[in-house]
Design an enzyme around this catalytic site. Structure first.
Site, PDB file in Angstrom:
ATOM      1  N   GLY A  26       0.821  -1.211   0.000  1.00 43.17           N
ATOM      2  CA  GLY A  26       0.000   0.000   0.000  1.00 43.17           C
ATOM      3  C   GLY A  26       0.851   1.255   0.000  1.00 43.17           C
ATOM      4  N   ARG A  40      19.243  11.115  -3.807  1.00 38.95           N
ATOM      5  CA  ARG A  40      20.169  12.241  -3.653  1.00 38.95           C
ATOM      6  C   ARG A  40      21.328  11.912  -2.710  1.00 38.95           C
ATOM      7  NH1 ARG A  40      16.712  17.844  -4.469  1.00 38.95           N
ATOM      8  NH2 ARG A  40      16.048  17.278  -6.582  1.00 38.95           N
ATOM      9  N   ARG A  87       0.952  -5.286  -5.692  1.00 36.63           N
ATOM     10  CA  ARG A  87       1.119  -6.533  -4.952  1.00 36.63           C
ATOM     11  C   ARG A  87       1.391  -7.648  -5.964  1.00 36.63           C
ATOM     12  NH1 ARG A  87      -0.412  -4.925   0.059  1.00 36.63           N
ATOM     13  NH2 ARG A  87      -2.019  -3.294   0.184  1.00 36.63           N
ATOM     14  N   GLY A 117       5.715  -2.091   4.022  1.00 39.05           N
ATOM     15  CA  GLY A 117       5.319  -2.626   5.318  1.00 39.05           C
ATOM     16  C   GLY A 117       5.783  -4.059   5.519  1.00 39.05           C
ATOM     17  N   ASP A 118       5.092  -4.793   6.400  1.00 37.71           N
ATOM     18  CA  ASP A 118       5.581  -6.130   6.756  1.00 37.71           C
ATOM     19  C   ASP A 118       5.536  -7.106   5.589  1.00 37.71           C
ATOM     20  OD1 ASP A 118       2.822  -6.320   6.716  1.00 37.71           O
ATOM     21  OD2 ASP A 118       2.685  -7.565   8.509  1.00 37.71           O
ATOM     22  N   GLY A 119       4.527  -7.010   4.727  1.00 30.49           N
ATOM     23  CA  GLY A 119       4.495  -7.889   3.565  1.00 30.49           C
ATOM     24  C   GLY A 119       5.671  -7.641   2.642  1.00 30.49           C
ATOM     25  N   THR A 141       4.257   2.735   5.832  1.00 28.63           N
ATOM     26  CA  THR A 141       2.896   2.232   5.989  1.00 28.63           C
ATOM     27  C   THR A 141       2.155   3.153   6.942  1.00 28.63           C
ATOM     28  OG1 THR A 141       1.526   0.464   6.936  1.00 28.63           O
ATOM     29  CG2 THR A 141       3.780   0.620   7.737  1.00 28.63           C
ATOM     30  N   ASP A 143      -0.225   2.472   8.878  1.00 28.76           N
ATOM     31  CA  ASP A 143      -0.727   1.793  10.077  1.00 28.76           C
ATOM     32  C   ASP A 143       0.184   1.943  11.295  1.00 28.76           C
ATOM     33  OD1 ASP A 143      -2.918   0.972   8.681  1.00 28.76           O
ATOM     34  OD2 ASP A 143      -2.268  -1.103   8.410  1.00 28.76           O
ATOM     35  N   ASP A 145       2.521   0.054  12.373  1.00 26.23           N
ATOM     36  CA  ASP A 145       2.459  -1.214  13.098  1.00 26.23           C
ATOM     37  C   ASP A 145       3.745  -2.027  13.030  1.00 26.23           C
ATOM     38  OD1 ASP A 145       2.265  -1.748  10.394  1.00 26.23           O
ATOM     39  OD2 ASP A 145       0.647  -3.202  10.582  1.00 26.23           O
ATOM     40  N   ARG A 178     -27.134  13.601  15.585  1.00 34.47           N
ATOM     41  CA  ARG A 178     -26.936  12.187  15.252  1.00 34.47           C
ATOM     42  C   ARG A 178     -25.647  11.659  15.874  1.00 34.47           C
ATOM     43  NH1 ARG A 178     -28.153  12.756   8.801  1.00 34.47           N
ATOM     44  NH2 ARG A 178     -30.423  12.658   8.878  1.00 34.47           N
ATOM     45  N   MET A 185      -8.517   3.436   9.059  1.00 34.44           N
ATOM     46  CA  MET A 185      -7.723   2.271   8.673  1.00 34.44           C
ATOM     47  C   MET A 185      -6.906   1.749   9.845  1.00 34.44           C
ATOM     48  SD  MET A 185      -6.635   3.086   4.717  1.00 34.44           S
ATOM     49  CE  MET A 185      -6.518   1.356   4.242  1.00 34.44           C
ATOM     50  N   ARG A 187      -5.875  -2.514  10.020  1.00 35.03           N
ATOM     51  CA  ARG A 187      -6.398  -3.887  10.061  1.00 35.03           C
ATOM     52  C   ARG A 187      -5.967  -4.639  11.307  1.00 35.03           C
ATOM     53  NH1 ARG A 187      -4.686  -6.812   4.734  1.00 35.03           N
ATOM     54  NH2 ARG A 187      -2.842  -5.524   5.086  1.00 35.03           N
TER      55      ARG A 187
END
Length: 336
Positions: A26, A40, A87, A117-119, A141, A143, A145, A178, A185, A187
């Site tokens: 991502g 640079r 991906r 990120g981790d992936g 990333t 997140d 995380d 309301r 975001m 996950r």
């Protein structure tokens, strides 16, 4: 007054002459700033840079080209990634990684910098393990995380983007009396949700790190109404069981009050990076080049307490990075 030290070449015992850089997974605001810093810094040190387009997908197809300082001009303020990202199911196979390694060797690349990120770090780790190509990871990333760094590139901007949306939705919620349940975001991590909840003055926040029963929110909303609050803002991280929809259903079923759900989604990944992300990306891009030159490999460069750190890639996903429990306590206390 202390003189600013003159710029001098960084030691290069590893003999790096050409490195490659790619972005994977991502996108995150600040990735372009990191690419710019890599290019640079390397150029100043007399090192050529090969840009890999479309992440590992492009690497196994040989989508590579030389890039220089002018290619990254006027990019520090841009969101997304000029190298593009994708991906790749093929990269998950030994055959796909072998093709990528062959392309890097054909281009005479001495090391690879992976921003993601981790992936992405999984893919980089296996490339090094199977083919001996030194890799350095830069945490990109939203997140936040990844273990081994206080913050990841893109996190600060994602928080500001989500907060801007929350502020606008609060105006609408107050006008219509309301309840708004807003999903941000995250996950597997509640960093964005927690920071937005505190800075946005939310009445409640739900994060994956604390998957408590959602029914408790009913009492919170009822207490808010009893105190005279005409509207409420509830923040939910997407990784919380049931998500925003589940929280909203519980509120309506338990209170009968009109509730609206707003899922912010991928809007948090876009936009110009804020200054903190630009500075972090610049520092980490520089550090990644120096790490390769020093002979480091298989590590992620990060920043912890203002200092550059080097964390073995497997630790970045094997070790858990918790949310700030102090901030979580603060969110609960200030919502009363």
């Amino acid at each position: 007054m202390t003189d600013i030290p003159h710029l001098t070449p960084h030691p290069n015992p590893a003999g790096i002459k050409r490195l490659a850089v790619l972005t994977s997974g991502g996108d995150a605001p600040g990735m372009n700033a990191a690419i710019r810093a890599v290019v640079r810094t390397a150029t100043f040190q007399g090192i050529e840079v090969v840009g890999v387009r479309r992440g590992f997908s492009g690497l196994h197809r040989g989508d590579l080209r030389l890039i220089g300082p002018r290619d990254v001009a006027n990019t520090i303020q841009r969101g997304g990634t000029l190298l593009l990202t994708a991906r790749s199911a093929t990269w998950r196979t030994p055959e796909g990684r072998a093709k990528g390694a062959a392309h890097l060797r054909a281009w005479e690349v001495d090391g690879l910098i992976v921003i993601g990120g981790d992936g992405s770090f999984h893919g980089a780790h296996f490339l090094q393990e199977e083919h001996g190509i030194p890799v350095i990871g830069i945490p990109g990333t939203i997140d936040n995380d990844l273990y081994g760094t206080d913050h990841t590139i893109g996190y600060f901007t994602a928080v500001e983007t989500a907060l801007d949306a929350v502020d606008k939705l609060r105006d609408t919620g107050a006008s219509h009396e309301r309840i708004f349940v807003i999903e941000v975001m995250g996950r597997h991590a509640g960093h964005i949700a927690l920071e937005v909840a505190v800075s946005g003055g939310a009445e409640e926040v739900f994060i994956p790190e604390d998957p408590r029963p959602v029914e408790g929110v009913v009492q919170i909303v009822q207490d808010s109404v009893a105190k005279g609050k005409a509207s409420s803002i509830i923040i939910v991280a997407e990784g919380y069981p049931g998500g925003a929809e589940g929280v909203a259903r519980a509120i309506e079923a338990g209170t009968g009050l009109e509730t609206r759900v707003s899922i912010l989604g991928h809007i948090q990944r876009g936009g110009a990076p804020v200054s903190s992300d630009r500075v972090l990306a610049s520092r980490l891009g520089e550090a990644a080049v120096y790490a390769l030159m020093e002979g480091r490999k298989g590590v992620m460069v990060g920043r912890v307490n203002g200092e550059t750190t080097y964390t073995p890639l497997p630790e970045t996903w094997e070790k858990r990075k918790d949310v700030s429990r102090d901030l979580y306590r603060c969110a609960k206390m200030l919502s009363v």
